[in-house]
Design an enzyme around this catalytic site. Structure first.
Site, PDB file in Angstrom:
ATOM      1  N   HIS A 168       0.822  -1.222   0.000  1.00 63.33           N
ATOM      2  CA  HIS A 168       0.000   0.000   0.000  1.00 63.33           C
ATOM      3  C   HIS A 168       0.853   1.269   0.000  1.00 63.33           C
ATOM      4  O   HIS A 168       0.343   2.339  -0.309  1.00 63.33           O
ATOM      5  CB  HIS A 168      -1.067  -0.019   1.109  1.00 63.33           C
ATOM      6  CG  HIS A 168      -0.599   0.239   2.503  1.00 63.33           C
ATOM      7  ND1 HIS A 168      -0.329  -0.762   3.406  1.00 63.33           N
ATOM      8  CD2 HIS A 168      -0.382   1.389   3.171  1.00 63.33           C
ATOM      9  CE1 HIS A 168       0.032  -0.235   4.562  1.00 63.33           C
ATOM     10  NE2 HIS A 168       0.010   1.069   4.452  1.00 63.33           N
ATOM     11  N   ASP A 215       1.229  -7.720   2.203  1.00 65.95           N
ATOM     12  CA  ASP A 215       1.310  -6.271   1.963  1.00 65.95           C
ATOM     13  C   ASP A 215       2.771  -5.805   1.837  1.00 65.95           C
ATOM     14  O   ASP A 215       3.311  -5.171   2.735  1.00 65.95           O
ATOM     15  CB  ASP A 215       0.598  -5.534   3.104  1.00 65.95           C
ATOM     16  CG  ASP A 215       0.260  -4.094   2.743  1.00 65.95           C
ATOM     17  OD1 ASP A 215       0.878  -3.568   1.804  1.00 65.95           O
ATOM     18  OD2 ASP A 215      -0.604  -3.499   3.404  1.00 65.95           O
ATOM     19  N   SER A 247       3.936   2.429   8.227  1.00 65.74           N
ATOM     20  CA  SER A 247       3.657   1.428   7.197  1.00 65.74           C
ATOM     21  C   SER A 247       4.933   1.104   6.432  1.00 65.74           C
ATOM     22  O   SER A 247       5.629   2.012   5.975  1.00 65.74           O
ATOM     23  CB  SER A 247       2.617   1.950   6.210  1.00 65.74           C
ATOM     24  OG  SER A 247       1.356   1.911   6.799  1.00 65.74           O
TER      25      SER A 247
HETATM   26  N1  ARG Z   1      -4.637   0.427   7.172  1.00 72.59           N
HETATM   27  C1  ARG Z   1      -3.342   0.462   6.593  1.00 72.59           C
HETATM   28  C2  ARG Z   1      -2.592   1.714   7.012  1.00 72.59           C
HETATM   29  O1  ARG Z   1      -3.124   2.778   7.077  1.00 72.59           O
HETATM   30  C3  ARG Z   1      -3.407   0.456   5.118  1.00 72.59           C
HETATM   31  C4  ARG Z   1      -3.847  -0.829   4.572  1.00 72.59           C
HETATM   32  C5  ARG Z   1      -4.019  -0.785   3.094  1.00 72.59           C
HETATM   33  N2  ARG Z   1      -4.807  -1.920   2.682  1.00 72.59           N
HETATM   34  C6  ARG Z   1      -6.068  -1.820   2.245  1.00 72.59           C
HETATM   35  N3  ARG Z   1      -6.736  -2.907   2.034  1.00 72.59           N
HETATM   36  N4  ARG Z   1      -6.622  -0.669   2.039  1.00 72.59           N
HETATM   37  O2  ARG Z   1      -1.407   1.654   7.220  1.00 72.59           O
END
Ligand code: ARG
Length: 720
Positions: A92, A228, A655
């Site tokens: 992401h 991811d 992230s």
């Molecule tokens: N919730 C994660 C973050 O903000 C991002 C995940 C992205 N994945 C998704 N399915 N939208 O770090």
């Protein structure tokens, strides 16, 4: 991600006095500054399972672990995993780059992408990799000319002057980028010296059916089965210095790269995470929470509720539109769901009450001593008054509706990004090339636009804003729509998209050939955006005084809190500077009778498979390898671990951060937080809060067995 504050640790501190059992600082909580590890955390870390020396973690004289930690694009973290500048980060985090390079014919989002040699790696303009050279406590220097009696404006001027001087000295004539940031709400200042590399190339990513498996349904949740991750490489000039893209550039010679350990994780294993957490508000007051719950979060949630379905419908109907809006959609959907969870968590975990309790306790401590009373006597009252006044202005609500709409509608955003045009036209003698920069901005922005979708987003954004904002705060464009279009936003939108310079890339190109100031000023889309923007600036200016009082009170509030607990180790809020958090691999109990294990497996991917739902499609090759149990050296007990949980304290910006074991080896990549603790940016919940990590064995399995990118496997230092 976001912002926070903490109360839980106070309460835990009190418990420990009673039982003498728990330490004042729960070990998992805290985003610590690497330069203070030796002083504040090292003994704890060793007890928990760290085998490296403090010097091996952070040193400014030798290469150390910190040299493998990268600020990726100023919004994520990455880590160096080979001597040739190879980076691992999240899927992401690479998503926008993948989207930019994708077309219906070369759809890297759907199919993934792998470079099987360096020559196949794709330059990604605008993407940077930033390395920290050193950090320094400059509080004394920055506050040298500051005193308690000066006005806030003079205080700010003195701070800016001192900071500018320090930055200039440390920058060594442009060699480094230097930042000085405020910590503990203006009580301390730190300087960060960086080296910024501008040639970063895309190396590889799995298909979204792995990298984004579970989509928005699973986002912010455990149990999770997402691979991811994505890979990039940093390039330098032939002399090793940062340089813009050039064919002559060479792969970065890394100061430190993380060895990768595939022995697997066990419950209670030591785990630390290094990276760039963006923003927390652990010292937020009860008044801040009220505003978050009543104004900011509802505005973001409403914006998502309105704009996301519009994009989704068009994306589902057309592959071209799906690619164009993929990144915009994912970003809005991510904050939207985050804020739903945050509001829910704040309420369920009674964070407002806990903050109030802390404020009462602080007030009692202040009242107990005349000197404290003289210094801090009015702080809590000042916070209450200024916060109440700020809420009455509805500025948070205004800010977040404006943001929510601009995050979705590129056409509404365009006039803001090209505001300089008027001044250029006024100059008259301007050459046509002078407008090129604006043409480039529009090209870049409109590359990801579908006119019919934009029209819907524009109209829906205006409807939402008119419906939700108090009538007396509406920008004058709404009066214009009322008068000229009988309040019919759809009719106004139709005409705007017929006539506006900003309706499409073509209309803009036509205008810029023969720019005309009158036409530009009367342009309906230009007028709309500027009207909303000016109204926003006006309220912001009107609030300057309230904000100043709030900032002063906040600084004193945090100073008083720290004074009240002299033995407690305080850590500063996240502000996108490098931090380290240490804890362990651990399961959790999410609710009564709901216990979650700390690992997930490929078996779970197969269980979640749903060919009718694009969030849960499983690639055929993954199924084939699973059915043959062909996991190579990455499997264990007849299955393959996909993700695991740790107790580390992270937030957005983290992230892509490396999860590192006690020997300094990479065991996973952090990518999310869990639903039950989404209020975590404001209050850490040790029993509930977990970091969701993709297991490095799943990452390597995808590179090795799925993609067969042996070139990359060979490059990394893998410890079996
Ligand atoms: N919730 C994660 C973050 O903000 C991002 C995940 C992205 N994945 C998704 N399915 N939208 O770090």
């Amino acid at each position: 991600m976001k912002k926070l504050f903490i109360i839980a640790f106070m309460l835990i501190g009190l418990c420990s006095l009673q039982t003498n059992a728990k330490p004042i600082n729960p070990p998992d909580e805290g985003m610590w500054l690497p330069m203070f590890i030796e002083r504040l955390n090292y003994v704890d870390m060793q007890k928990m399972g760290l085998h490296l020396t403090a010097e091996e973690l952070y040193s400014i004289n030798h290469s150390s672990l910190k040299d493998a930690i990268v600020n990726f694009g100023n919004f994520c973290t990455a880590e160096v995993v080979s001597n040739e500048g190879l980076l691992l980060t999240n899927h992401h985090c690479g998503y926008e780059s993948l989207q930019k390079h994708s077309t219906v014919g070369h759809d890297y989002l759907t199919n993934g992408f792998w470079a099987y040699s360096k020559s196949e790696e794709i330059p990604t303009e605008g993407l940077t990799a930033t390395f920290l050279v050193r950090m320094e406590d400059v509080t004394k220097k920055v506050l040298a000319d500051v005193n308690d009696t000066m006005s806030n404006a003079s205080r700010r001027a003195a701070i800016t002057k001192a900071s500018d001087k320090l930055k200039k000295e440390a920058g060594e004539k442009g060699k480094y980028e230097v930042q000085i940031k405020s910590f503990f709400d203006g009580n301390e200042y730190y300087m960060f010296v960086y080296e910024v590399y501008e040639d970063v190339r895309l190396v590889g990513a799995p298909p979204s059916a792995i990298g984004k498996f579970g989509g928005d349904t699973d986002n912010w949740m455990w149990p999770r089965h997402t691979g991811d991750f994505s890979m990039f490489r940093v390039y330098t000039a032939p002399d090793g210095k940062p340089a813009k893209f050039s064919e002559k550039n060479i792969a970065l010679k890394a100061k430190h790269s993380l060895p990768i350990n595939i022995k697997g994780v066990k419950k209670d294993d030591y785990a630390m995470i290094w990276g760039y957490p963006g923003s927390t508000e652990r010292y937020m007051t009860s008044y801040g929470i009220q505003s978050t719950l009543e104004q900011a979060n509802p505005a973001i949630i409403n914006s998502g509720n309105t704009m996301l379905p519009i994009m989704k419908k068009d994306m589902d109907a057309d592959a071209n539109i799906r690619i164009k809006y993929a990144s915009t959609y994912a970003q809005l959907a991510n904050v939207w769901k985050n804020k739903i969870g945050e509001s829910r968590g704040l309420k369920r975990l009674k964070v407002l009450d806990k903050k109030k309790e802390l404020e009462d306790q602080l007030q009692a401590w202040i009242n107990a001593d005349p000197a404290r009373k003289a210094k801090y006597g009015n702080v809590i009252q000042d916070l209450a008054t200024a916060s109440k006044q700020l809420m009455e202005t509805k500025s948070e609500m205004n800010l977040w509706y404006f943001q929510g709409i601009l995050m979705s509608s590129k056409v509404l955003l365009a006039p803001l990004q090209t505001m300089g045009i008027s001044a250029l036209i006024e100059k008259k003698d301007t050459k046509p090339e002078a407008y090129d920069a604006f043409t480039d901005i529009i090209k870049e922005l409109y590359k990801d636009c579908a006119p019919a979708t934009e029209k819907k987003l524009f109209a829906a954004g205006l409807e939402l804003y008119r419906k939700e904002m108090p009538a007396d705060m509406l920008p004058d464009i709404f009066e214009f729509i009322k008068k000229e279009y009988k309040g019919d936003i759809q009719k106004f939108t139709d005409e705007a998209f017929e006539s506006s310079v900003f309706a499409s890339e073509e209309s803009f190109a036509k205008f810029i050939k023969k720019p005309n100031l009158k036409k530009f000023q009367k342009d309906l889309i230009n007028k709309t955006t500027l009207s909303i923007y000016n109204a926003f600036i006006k309220t912001n200016t009107a609030q300057k005084d309230i904000n100043t009082r709030l900032n002063v009170a906040k600084r004193l509030f945090v100073a008083a809190l720290r004074e009240m607990q002299p033995t407690k180790k305080f850590y500063p809020n996240a502000n996108f500077t490098m931090r380290m958090t240490y804890g362990k691999v651990l399961d959790y109990t999410a609710a009564d009778a709901v216990h979650y294990d700390y690992v997930t497996h490929l078996k779970g991917v197969m269980e979640k498979e749903d060919p009718t739902n694009d969030e849960f499609i499983v690639p055929a090759k993954l199924k084939e390898l699973y059915n043959k149990k062909d996991f190579g050296r990455y499997g264990s007990n007849g299955d393959l671990v996909t993700c695991f949980l740790t107790t580390n304290d992270i937030t957005g910006g983290n992230s892509g951060s490396p999860v590192i074991n006690g020997d300094g080896h990479l065991i996973g990549i952090a990518f999310d937080g869990n639903w039950e603790a989404m209020s975590g940016d404001i209050a850490f919940e040790p029993e509930l809060q977990r970091t969701i990590c993709v297991d490095i064995r799943y990452v390597l399995f995808c590179i090795d067995k799925m993609a067969n990118a042996q070139n990359l496997i060979k490059e990394m230092n893998i410890i079996e």
